[in-house]
Design a protein around this motif. Structure first.
Motif, mmCIF file in Angstrom:
data_model
loop_
_atom_site.group_PDB
_atom_site.id
_atom_site.type_symbol
_atom_site.label_atom_id
_atom_site.label_comp_id
_atom_site.label_asym_id
_atom_site.label_seq_id
_atom_site.Cartn_x
_atom_site.Cartn_y
_atom_site.Cartn_z
ATOM 1 N N GLY A 141 28.882 40.772 28.180
ATOM 2 C CA GLY A 141 29.692 39.821 27.416
ATOM 3 C C GLY A 141 30.571 38.977 28.327
ATOM 4 N N ALA A 142 31.256 39.637 29.274
ATOM 5 C CA ALA A 142 32.182 38.928 30.163
ATOM 6 C C ALA A 142 31.412 37.955 31.054
ATOM 7 N N SER A 143 30.232 38.357 31.541
ATOM 8 C CA SER A 143 29.450 37.474 32.414
ATOM 9 C C SER A 143 28.985 36.249 31.644
ATOM 10 N N ALA A 144 28.537 36.458 30.407
ATOM 11 C CA ALA A 144 28.067 35.330 29.594
ATOM 12 C C ALA A 144 29.220 34.359 29.333
ATOM 13 N N VAL A 145 30.390 34.911 28.950
ATOM 14 C CA VAL A 145 31.546 34.035 28.694
ATOM 15 C C VAL A 145 31.954 33.323 29.984
ATOM 16 N N ALA A 146 31.879 34.037 31.114
ATOM 17 C CA ALA A 146 32.282 33.439 32.398
ATOM 18 C C ALA A 146 31.380 32.262 32.742
ATOM 19 N N VAL A 147 30.070 32.400 32.533
ATOM 20 C CA VAL A 147 29.144 31.294 32.804
ATOM 21 C C VAL A 147 29.498 30.111 31.907
ATOM 22 N N LEU A 158 47.850 45.501 27.357
ATOM 23 C CA LEU A 158 48.485 44.766 26.256
ATOM 24 C C LEU A 158 47.435 44.058 25.416
ATOM 25 N N GLN A 159 46.420 43.495 26.071
ATOM 26 C CA GLN A 159 45.367 42.805 25.317
ATOM 27 C C GLN A 159 44.667 43.776 24.368
ATOM 28 N N MET A 160 44.424 45.007 24.853
ATOM 29 C CA MET A 160 43.775 46.000 23.986
ATOM 30 C C MET A 160 44.648 46.332 22.778
ATOM 31 N N ALA A 195 37.869 47.491 22.014
ATOM 32 C CA ALA A 195 37.904 47.658 23.469
ATOM 33 C C ALA A 195 36.937 46.671 24.122
ATOM 34 N N PHE A 196 35.747 46.542 23.538
ATOM 35 C CA PHE A 196 34.740 45.607 24.064
ATOM 36 C C PHE A 196 35.289 44.178 24.032
ATOM 37 N N ALA A 197 35.908 43.787 22.919
ATOM 38 C CA ALA A 197 36.422 42.421 22.781
ATOM 39 C C ALA A 197 37.496 42.144 23.824
ATOM 40 N N ALA A 198 38.451 43.086 23.993
ATOM 41 C CA ALA A 198 39.537 42.873 24.953
ATOM 42 C C ALA A 198 38.992 42.812 26.375
#
Lengths: 278, 227
Positions: free
Chosen positions: B32-38, B67-69, B98-101
């Motif tokens: 998820g983080a890699s896709a959003v980063a691209v 804090l984000q979590m 947890a995944f979203a944060a």
């Protein structure tokens, strides 16, 4: 070898600590977040049943005492490494804990209860008003346990990570129930109110005042009162295994406070019920 | 001694049984983080996307993941449209929160890693590709992306190792991952040092496996570059 490592760490912590401590005042560990037993006021001071009660006991012993607040998950470690001298935190006497701690004589007796949202599936739980004593051989005990087991099957029950309530759920109720663990009771209460968990198992002395708060009106206490086994047989002060003299001193003070009615007055003031141990 | 070994065995097994939760959280968050980063890097190449991507990176890189979590898990549950909306079945689940944060937070770091790699590509190469008549997409596919991959990999690997370790924060919002299970075991045994050592060993195994895998990929990518 690991034991030796723990011992070395304990000695190190003790040595570091010993240097920082002055005089012979006793340091009492408490959570400061478990109303009405103990809680932290807006100005940072501790209040509740235990701060009042321990003040009375220390006065009887003629010893200066100091109460410090810390999270429960580190409290037994702090006791064993000498950062604190005793624990006064509504600690239930359970077999698990008796293996690592020395308990004084019980100074209160409260039971576990189930709380759920008003109108939820569990709000019509059977046996409300009955008491389930895990230790006592009783033909009714199995019936009550069976009904509880059936009602909680497939449900999510949130508990504070204390080792007492979750052990009852996993051992007595069994794998049908899902247990959610919380660091603090406040977080657990939030999830109970927003519906992430179906119910909580918690001490009656905590739930009763909660029901009287604005948010708490959405909650009800249901099902049997639960006592014994991992749920404990009353609350007691916890000491290091070796500190027998200190424990004996406090046991005497607890007896005196009971004899002259001081503790009874504190029960009524903080719990609005008689929490005397049998 | 026998009691010690028995305790370590039972505890170790209980911790290893929680491994799938940690692995699933790390894998999904990494993807998820890699896709959003691209997407963030791509957005920075456009006029409208640039400020949005910069705000995203500024906010999620500048605030603690813990804090984000808490904000995603407890905060959003207090927001009416989410609590009573269509998304509640997702946000009700601690693992999803947890995944979203983690996706939001780690995407900000990975986007910066990718941007650095992007900027390290000599502009002359891109101009040469342009002069050859390559379309924008062909340039990305044949000149920019392959080099970015090679340049970004060491720092990207670093982020993945950090991400694996960050999954332990999910235990604060009731996820029973390796750390969460370790804490429940401590609540019963009160043997903090032994239990946390076992949990640490599990994380060490995970990061060691990832590091070995990354080194292999790095070696493969360097083949034919003359290095």
């Amino acid at each position: 070898m690991i034991r030796a490592g723990v011992l070395a760490l304990a000695l190190l912590a003790g040595a570091c600590h010993g240097a920082a401590r002055s005089g012979d005042d006793l340091v009492i560990g408490t959570e400061g977040a478990y109303p009405p037993w103990n809680f932290t006021r807006a100005d940072g001071t501790l209040a509740g049943f235990e701060p009042d009660y321990l003040r009375d006991l220390c006065a009887r012993l003629h010893r200066p005492c100091r109460m410090v607040a810390m999270d429960w998950d580190g409290m037994i470690g702090a006791l064993q490494t000498g950062k604190i001298d005793l624990i006064a935190d509504a600690v239930q006497i359970t077999p698990d804990r008796a293996a690592v701690l020395a308990f004084g004589r019980p100074y209160a007796m409260t039971t576990g209860v189930i709380a759920t949202l008003r109108g939820s599936a569990l709000s019509r739980l059977a046996d409300t008003g009955a008491t389930l004593d895990v230790d006592r051989p009783d033909p009714l005990r199995e019936d009550i346990t069976d009904r509880l087991r059936k009602a909680l099957a497939g449900k999510v029950v949130g508990v504070e990570l204390s080792g007492a309530f979750d052990a009852f759920l996993t051992q007595t109720i069994g794998p049908g129930v899902t247990v959610r663990y919380y660091r603090t009771m406040g977080e657990r209460d939030l999830d109970l109110l927003n519906g992430r968990i179906d119910a909580t198992l918690e001490d009656e002395s905590y739930i009763r005042p909660l029901l009287a708060t604005r948010d708490g009106t959405a909650l009800v206490m249901v099902g049997p009162r639960l006592v014994g086994g991992s749920l404990g047989r009353g609350e007691a002060l916890a000491f290091r295994k070796g500190d027998t003299a200190l424990r004996a001193d406090f046991d005497r003070a607890i007896g005196a406070s009971r004899a002259d009615g001081t503790v009874h007055r504190l029960y009524l003031q903080w719990f609005r019920m008689d929490a005397s141990p049998q | 001694m026998n009691e010690e070994i028995a305790f370590l065995t039972v505890t170790g097994l209980a911790i290893v049984r929680a491994l799938p939760v940690t692995v699933v959280l790390a894998l999904t968050s990494a993807l998820g983080a890699s896709a959003v980063a691209v997407a963030l890097v791509a957005a920075q190449a456009t006029r409208v996307g640039r400020p949005l991507a910069q705000v995203w990176i500024f906010v999620f890189r500048g605030t603690p993941l813990l804090l984000q979590m808490f904000m995603v898990y407890y905060g959003l549950a207090a927001v009416g449209p989410i609590r009573h909306g269509l998304l509640w079945p997702l946000f009700r689940d601690p693992l999803f929160c947890a995944f979203a944060a983690m996706t939001c937070c780690c995407s900000a770091y990975i986007a910066e890693v990718l941007r650095a790699a992007w900027q390290a590509i000599p502009p002359g190469q891109v101009e040469a590709a342009q002069a050859c008549g390559m379309s924008r997409w062909t340039r990305v596919r044949r000149v920019i992306a392959p080099q970015m991959l090679r340049l970004a990999l060491p720092a990207y690997g670093n982020e993945l190792v950090m991400l694996i370790k960050s999954t332990s924060l999910a235990s604060t919002i009731t996820v029973l991952d390796v750390t969460g299970v370790a804490q429940t075991l401590i609540a019963h045994s009160y043997r903090t040092l032994e239990v946390f050592c076992l949990a640490a060993a599990v994380y060490l195994g995970l990061t060691a496996g990832l590091t070995a895998l990354l080194r292999r990929i790095e070696r493969n990518l360097e083949r034919g570059t003359g290095r």
